[in-house]
Structure formats: structure tokens, C-alpha cells
Design a protein around this motif. Structure first.
Motif, short mmCIF file in Angstrom:
data_model
loop_
_atom_site.label_atom_id
_atom_site.label_comp_id
_atom_site.label_asym_id
_atom_site.label_seq_id
_atom_site.Cartn_x
_atom_site.Cartn_y
_atom_site.Cartn_z
N GLY A 1 0.81 -1.22 0.00
CA GLY A 1 0.00 0.00 0.00
C GLY A 1 0.85 1.26 0.00
N LEU A 2 1.90 1.27 0.79
CA LEU A 2 2.79 2.44 0.82
C LEU A 2 3.51 2.60 -0.51
CD1 LEU A 2 4.21 2.07 4.44
CD2 LEU A 2 2.68 3.88 3.62
N HIS A 3 3.94 1.48 -1.10
CA HIS A 3 4.60 1.53 -2.41
C HIS A 3 3.64 2.10 -3.46
CE1 HIS A 3 5.88 -0.14 -6.33
NE2 HIS A 3 7.06 0.21 -5.89
N GLU A 4 2.39 1.65 -3.42
CA GLU A 4 1.40 2.15 -4.38
C GLU A 4 1.16 3.64 -4.22
OE1 GLU A 4 -2.03 -0.34 -3.80
OE2 GLU A 4 -0.95 -2.12 -4.52
N ARG A 5 1.37 4.18 -3.04
CA ARG A 5 1.20 5.61 -2.79
C ARG A 5 2.46 6.41 -3.13
NH1 ARG A 5 -2.57 6.49 2.53
NH2 ARG A 5 -4.35 5.34 1.71
N GLY A 6 3.47 5.73 -3.66
CA GLY A 6 4.66 6.42 -4.12
C GLY A 6 5.81 6.48 -3.13
N HIS A 7 5.68 5.82 -2.01
CA HIS A 7 6.79 5.81 -1.04
C HIS A 7 7.91 4.92 -1.51
CE1 HIS A 7 4.80 7.92 2.29
NE2 HIS A 7 3.69 7.31 1.88
N CYS A 8 9.14 5.36 -1.27
CA CYS A 8 10.31 4.49 -1.45
C CYS A 8 10.32 3.58 -0.22
CB CYS A 8 11.57 5.34 -1.51
SG CYS A 8 13.08 4.34 -1.55
N ILE A 9 10.38 2.28 -0.46
CA ILE A 9 10.37 1.30 0.62
C ILE A 9 11.72 0.60 0.66
CG2 ILE A 9 9.25 -0.79 1.53
CD1 ILE A 9 7.35 1.62 1.38
N CYS A 10 12.20 0.35 1.85
CA CYS A 10 13.43 -0.42 2.01
C CYS A 10 13.22 -1.46 3.11
CB CYS A 10 14.63 0.48 2.29
SG CYS A 10 14.45 1.64 3.64
N LEU A 11 13.98 -2.53 3.02
CA LEU A 11 13.91 -3.61 4.00
C LEU A 11 15.30 -3.83 4.58
CD1 LEU A 11 11.75 -6.24 2.04
CD2 LEU A 11 10.97 -4.52 3.67
N PRO A 12 15.36 -4.31 5.83
CA PRO A 12 16.67 -4.46 6.48
C PRO A 12 17.40 -5.74 6.11
CG PRO A 12 14.94 -5.04 8.01
CD PRO A 12 14.26 -4.58 6.75
N GLU A 13 18.68 -5.57 5.94
CA GLU A 13 19.61 -6.70 5.89
C GLU A 13 20.25 -6.75 7.27
OE1 GLU A 13 23.86 -7.99 3.89
OE2 GLU A 13 22.76 -6.32 3.04
N THR A 14 20.26 -7.92 7.87
CA THR A 14 20.82 -8.07 9.22
C THR A 14 22.30 -8.45 9.12
OG1 THR A 14 18.66 -8.82 9.97
CG2 THR A 14 20.51 -9.19 11.45
N PRO A 15 23.19 -7.55 9.52
CA PRO A 15 24.63 -7.83 9.47
C PRO A 15 25.04 -8.67 10.69
CG PRO A 15 24.27 -5.65 10.35
CD PRO A 15 22.91 -6.20 10.00
N PRO A 16 26.33 -8.95 10.83
CA PRO A 16 26.79 -9.66 12.04
C PRO A 16 26.44 -8.89 13.30
CG PRO A 16 28.50 -9.69 10.36
CD PRO A 16 27.41 -8.77 9.86
N ARG A 17 26.33 -9.62 14.42
CA ARG A 17 25.97 -9.02 15.71
C ARG A 17 26.86 -7.82 16.03
NH1 ARG A 17 22.21 -11.30 18.94
NH2 ARG A 17 21.68 -13.45 18.54
N GLY A 18 26.25 -6.83 16.69
CA GLY A 18 26.99 -5.65 17.10
C GLY A 18 26.96 -4.53 16.08
N GLN A 19 26.38 -4.76 14.91
CA GLN A 19 26.31 -3.74 13.88
C GLN A 19 24.86 -3.27 13.71
OE1 GLN A 19 28.32 -4.88 10.25
NE2 GLN A 19 29.76 -6.15 11.38
N LYS A 20 24.69 -2.14 13.02
CA LYS A 20 23.35 -1.65 12.74
C LYS A 20 22.81 -2.30 11.46
CE LYS A 20 24.96 2.47 10.36
NZ LYS A 20 24.20 2.87 9.20
#
Length: 182
Positions: A64-83
Motif C-alpha cells: 500500500g505504501l509503495h502504491e502511494r509512491g513511497h520508497c520502501i526499504c527492507l533491512p539486511e541483518t549484518p553480524p551481531r553488534g552492527q546496525k
């Protein structure tokens, strides 16, 4: 500190155990509430998440957000201790399996200004309990001005979430029952 960590672990185990029997498809109702509320400002770059087993399914909201024109991103989980690393997503994006069973796109690295945060538990004061790895707290520390919208089942609300100084609170929570500003 040990007592606080033990209380967090006990609450996490309790809620995750309950969540196994809940219906992820009520995420469609969550999406309707968020989209109707206008809580996500026009043009916002929104970080979502691909639901893991037993999480509320926010894919209808992502679409729904994509259809409204929002740029969407999803997280990649790096090694522990990182963002977290956020990568651009569209409904046509190929997803790859990441750490802890997460899924993320192969898209370009993107910086969000609104973050949909998965929750294990939350309370009326905007305190949140995650899975315990600290990924979202480290990430939100790097995005201090980002709008933080928790996404969960309504039944994940508890009377009190134990918090540490490094825990980031939510600005609002969306569930199948509605959107609550905090």
C-alpha cells in the motif's frame, strides 16, 4: 542489570510462545488503519521488514505504501553488534535469505526517515521489546529523527516493558485494532 535482562528474557519467551497461535493475516487490517491514518507523511522513505514466522504480516502495508509512491526499504541483518543495512524494495524485488531467517532485497542501500519496527512486546508508554540482538536500537541511534512506528498484534501490548537507557521508544504503534500515537 542482570535482573533487567532476566525480566526482558522472560517477557520475550512468554509473548513469543503465545504468538505461535495468532493469525498473521490480520496484518491486512493493520495496513488499512495505517493507510487511513495518514501517519506516514507523503514522500517518506519507509523502512519496513519482511515478516518472520508468527509475526504480523505487514506486506499489505508495504504494498500500500509503495502504491502511494513511497520508497520502501527492507533491512539486511549484518553480524551481531552492527546496525541494520536498509536496501531498496519494490514488489518485483528478488529477496534473499539473511541472518536469523530474515529476508531482504538485493537493492541499493537506502536511508529511511520512517521506520516500521517489528515488536515482541510494547506498552502504552511507547517502550518496545525486540528479539534481544539490539539491532533496532543501534540502527535507531543512527537515525535519531526517524519516525518510529511499531507494528504488532494488539495482544502483544503488556502493562510494562522493562527498559534500558539504550532502548529507543516508539512514536506510535499500529496493530490490527488501530493506530495509537504515543
Amino acid at each position: 542489570m542482570t535482573d533487567l535482562l532476566a525480566r526482558k528474557a522472560a517477557l520475550r519467551a512468554e509473548i513469543l510462545g503465545l504468538r505461535v497461535g495468532w493469525d498473521p493475516s490480520v496484518g491486512a487490517q493493520l495496513a488499512e488503519h495505517v493507510l487511513a491514518s495518514g501517519i506516514v507523511p507523503p514522500g517518506a522513505v519507509v523502512a519496513g521488514f519482511w515478516p518472520m514466522p508468527h509475526e504480523i504480516d505487514i506486506r499489505p502495508l508495504l504494498h500500500g505504501l509503495h502504491e502511494r509512491g513511497h520508497c520502501i526499504c527492507l533491512p539486511e541483518t549484518p553480524p551481531r553488534g552492527q546496525k541494520l543495512i536498509f536496501r531498496a524494495w519494490t514488489p518485483e524485488s528478488e529477496l534473499v535469505r539473511g541472518r536469523f531467517g530474515t529476508m531482504f532485497p538485493v537493492g541499493a542501500v537506502t536511508v529511511p526517515d520512517s521506520v516500521l519496527v517489528p515488536l515482541v512486546a510494547f506498552d502504552a508508554n511507547g517502550h518496545r521489546l525486540g528479539y534481544g540482538g539490539g539491532y533496532y536500537d543501534r540502527t535507531l541511534a543512527e537515525l535519531p529523527n526517524a519516525f518510529r512506528l511499531g507494528c504488532a498484534y494488539a495482544a502483544q501490548q503488556v502493562a510494562h516493558v522493562p527498559v534500558e537507557e539504550t532502548d529507543f521508544h516508539l512514536h506510535a504503534v499500529a496493530t490490527e485494532a488501530g493506530v495509537k500515537n504515543i
